[in-house]
Write an enzyme that holds these catalytic residues in place. Structure first.
Site, PDB file in Angstrom:
ATOM      1  N   ASP A   1      -6.053  12.245   8.762  1.00  0.00           N
ATOM      2  CA  ASP A   1      -6.399  10.884   8.349  1.00  0.00           C
ATOM      3  C   ASP A   1      -7.773  10.821   7.666  1.00  0.00           C
ATOM      4  O   ASP A   1      -8.732  11.474   8.107  1.00  0.00           O
ATOM      5  CB  ASP A   1      -6.432  10.023   9.626  1.00  0.00           C
ATOM      6  CG  ASP A   1      -6.706   8.568   9.355  1.00  0.00           C
ATOM      7  OD1 ASP A   1      -5.802   7.887   8.870  1.00  0.00           O
ATOM      8  OD2 ASP A   1      -7.832   8.098   9.646  1.00  0.00           O
TER       9      ASP A   1
ATOM     10  N   GLU B   1      -4.439  12.840   3.982  1.00  0.00           N
ATOM     11  CA  GLU B   1      -4.468  11.528   3.339  1.00  0.00           C
ATOM     12  C   GLU B   1      -5.490  11.596   2.213  1.00  0.00           C
ATOM     13  O   GLU B   1      -6.611  12.049   2.419  1.00  0.00           O
ATOM     14  CB  GLU B   1      -4.877  10.446   4.344  1.00  0.00           C
ATOM     15  CG  GLU B   1      -4.655   9.067   3.771  1.00  0.00           C
ATOM     16  CD  GLU B   1      -5.308   7.949   4.581  1.00  0.00           C
ATOM     17  OE1 GLU B   1      -4.776   6.850   4.559  1.00  0.00           O
ATOM     18  OE2 GLU B   1      -6.345   8.207   5.218  1.00  0.00           O
TER      19      GLU B   1
HETATM   20  C1  NOJ Z   1      -5.920   5.590   7.251  1.00  0.00           C
HETATM   21  C2  NOJ Z   1      -4.762   5.130   8.065  1.00  0.00           C
HETATM   22  O1  NOJ Z   1      -3.581   5.419   7.380  1.00  0.00           O
HETATM   23  C3  NOJ Z   1      -4.959   3.664   8.311  1.00  0.00           C
HETATM   24  O2  NOJ Z   1      -3.834   3.077   8.881  1.00  0.00           O
HETATM   25  C4  NOJ Z   1      -6.180   3.502   9.171  1.00  0.00           C
HETATM   26  O3  NOJ Z   1      -6.453   2.129   9.352  1.00  0.00           O
HETATM   27  C5  NOJ Z   1      -7.393   4.161   8.531  1.00  0.00           C
HETATM   28  N1  NOJ Z   1      -7.102   5.473   8.020  1.00  0.00           N
HETATM   29  C6  NOJ Z   1      -8.507   4.308   9.535  1.00  0.00           C
HETATM   30  O4  NOJ Z   1      -8.172   5.311  10.437  1.00  0.00           O
END
Ligand code: NOJ
Ligand code: MG
Length: 595
Positions: free
Chosen positions: A253, A315
């Site tokens: 993430d 991500e």
């Molecule tokens: C990316 C995640 O996909 C999202 O849902 C989250 O709010 C943020 N990162 C913070 O962790």
């Protein structure tokens, strides 16, 4: 020796031979290792790793299946549904965070990385889920949140209190002197103008520590200090903990936020709004630091302790090709969000083609491609592009090269669900007022899975944490399993088709239809094949009007084909089709085996 002399006696001749031999070796090397040649290489399934031939299916655990009637999905619920998941033809599930969390960001605020949150069950439930997944030949990928923890974590508690071991686990700063209006923050103001993705300053005052801490997301999600060696070790051990339990990899993430400039005296400049974080702005002091790659390489080593086929997908919104390549080189696969980020409802076929081409540009053969059309942070396809395009988007996703990721419910064409302001749960929405929340809330795409037409769509016997979409009586798995034609059936056909070696990477050749189509362009078409394999022609209408009698025979090299998958059109599967006259309306698509 003597015969050599006879053959080539002079120094000039020897030199010539030397140069020739070197040239031949160089040519062989170029042919063997050049990108072009690798592209031509035939990829057999047996040569590929599991994640190269699998569809990844993202489950948002809160919304998939509730087993205990508390209204929130859980691990036992997921386990019960694994038969359905494997029946889709997917090879792996990615679970959004399941770790102990106060759930202010619904699990992306981790309190303890090695504990299952009680709302999802316990470690025995997790172990059972793993067993069942393995039995069904499904891989399990966990969400890994290394950028921040919850402010309820033990690490933060101790850090805030200046504990010798933990005091530098987070990013602390004294702040600047402030002449007025800063009573609540000890007479200090934040050291700079850095913004939180969820709005406002990224610095939060701690009355306990008498310092500010940095948070790229909610103020209840303090950023870890990834320059601290002990923090890095802690995270590696978290990975080891789950790898020992048999997980097959991680979705990592928010990686681009892992480092910020050491020099906090500098402001970010040119921000379009001093209070709202904007993806398009240049966040050069808070994102995409080179240090990320060292961390990724270290994680890859950890993964390798557990085998050579572990999966790590990152991500990665809005990254340049240069940054993308570095993610690859460091042992991870950066999510390709092109279809999520750069398409909108007015994007015609030509625009879609450019977006796909651009996302594939400079992609070395060793950089495995991937595509994704939806996730828990983005509106659903049906709402972004219209419900008539659901099958076409699944057809696109599942016939493009590389690893596709499907978000739960995409296979049945689930829609966004409307929640009033008072029903809203997502902090990204609640950080804004009633007029603005709809632009930010992610609840609509997180509504419960629609299994059948019974109470709560079969999701829960209790009161769901987010109510189910009122369309569940029509749009649900059960209906689509029994219908003659359904999104679900198209999805399954595509999942099966993409196992054929014509789809296991190698070339994608766009078919030129510009000459027969006016502006805006309607037909997106390409061929998937591999040397010596069947040629499959994918034809999709992403225009807004009928495409009448389109001639694809020249590019396809044949006038005849057989429909193997049909998305919404009047063509019948297993029937012959005339490639000189293909007629499709918006959202219709075909995969045709060229004869
Ligand atoms: C990316 C995640 O996909 C999202 O849902 C989250 O709010 C943020 N990162 C913070 O962790
Ligand atoms: Mg539950």
């Amino acid at each position: 020796m003597s015969s050599n002399k006879k053959f080539c006696e002079t120094t000039k001749c020897l030199l010539l031979i030397l140069v020739t031999v070197a040239a031949v070796i160089a040519i062989i090397c170029v042919i063997t290792f050049s990108d072009e040649n690798l592209r031509e290489k035939r990829y057999e399934k047996a040569d590929l790793k599991w994640w190269q031939t699998s569809i990844v299916y993202q489950i948002y655990p809160r919304s998939f299946q509730d087993s205990d009637g508390d209204g929130t999905g859980d691990l036992r619920g997921i386990k019960e549904r694994l038969g359905y998941v494997s029946g889709l033809g997917v090879g792996a599930v990615w679970l959004s965070p399941i770790f102990r969390s106060p759930m202010r960001d619904f699990g992306y605020d981790v309190q303890n990385y090695t504990e299952v949150d009680p709302i999802f069950g316990n470690m025995a439930d997790f172990d059972d889920l793993m067993k069942e997944a393995k039995a069904k030949n499904l891989r399990v990928i966990l969400d890994f949140v290394p950028n921040h923890t919850s402010n309820d974590s033990k690490w933060f508690y101790l850090s805030e209190r200046g504990d010798a071991k933990y005091k530098d686990y987070y990013v602390w700063n004294d702040g600047l002197n402030c002449s007025s209006g800063c009573e609540a923050t000890g007479g200090k103001r934040p050291p700079n103008n850095w913004l939180s993705v969820f709005g406002g300053s990224a610095w939060k005052w701690s009355g306990i520590r008498q310092k500010f801490y940095y948070h790229a997301f909610l103020d209840s999600q303090p950023d870890l200090n990834l320059r601290n060696e002990e923090v890095k070790e802690e995270l590696k051990n978290v990975m080891r903990f789950w790898l020992q339990k048999g997980v097959d990899g991680f979705r990592a993430d928010a990686l681009k936020f892992m480092f910020e400039s050491k020099n906090v005296t500098q402001n970010e400049t040119g921000l379009s709004d001093p209070f709202a974080w904007n993806e398009e702005d240049n966040h050069n002091l808070t994102t995409n630091f080179e240090d990320i790659y060292g961390i990724l390489k270290a994680w890859r080593k950890v993964l390798e302790e557990y085998g050579s086929d572990k999966f790590l997908i990152a991500e990665s919104y809005g990254i340049s090709h240069d940054v993308r390549n570095k993610y690859y080189e460091s042992g991870s696969i950066p999510f390709n969000f092109a279809l999520i980020q750069y398409l909108n409802a007015s994007c015609d076929a030509q625009c879609m083609k450019s977006v796909i081409k651009e996302s594939m540009a400079d992609l070395k053969p060793s950089y495995w491609p991937n595509y994704v059309i939806g996730n828990h942070d983005n509106h659903r396809v049906a709402n972004k592009f219209g419900p008539e395009t659901i099958d076409a988007f699944n057809m696109l996703l599942l016939t493009l090269p590389g690893t596709p990721t499907s978000y739960y419910g995409e296979e049945i064409g689930m829609r966004d669900t409307f929640y009033t302001y008072s029903e809203t749960k997502d902090p990204a929405g609640l950080n804004f007022n009633e007029t603005l929340y709809l632009e930010h809330t992610r609840d609509p795409e997180r509504s419960p899975m629609q299994w059948n037409d019974t109470f709560n769509a079969g999701f829960s016997n209790g009161t769901p944490w987010l109510h189910v979409n009122s369309n569940y009586k029509v749009i649900n798995v059960k209906n689509q399993e029994s219908a003659k034609y359904s999104h679900l059936k198209v999805y399954k056909q595509l999942a099966e088709l993409r196992q054929k070696s014509s789809f296991t990477y190698s070339n994608l050749t766009f078919v030129d239809v510009d000459d027969v189509d006016e502006n805006p362009k309607k037909i997106l078409s390409y061929i998937r094949t591999q040397p010596g394999q069947d040629r499959y022609l994918v034809v999709l209408n992403f225009g807004h009007l009928y495409a009448n009698d389109v001639d694809l025979s020249k590019s396809a090299g044949s006038k005849r084909g057989e429909v193997v998958v049909n998305a919404m059109s009047n063509y019948q599967v297993n029937t012959e089709v005339d490639l000189t006259r293909i007629t499709l309306s918006r959202g219709q698509g075909l995969v045709i085996k060229v004869k």
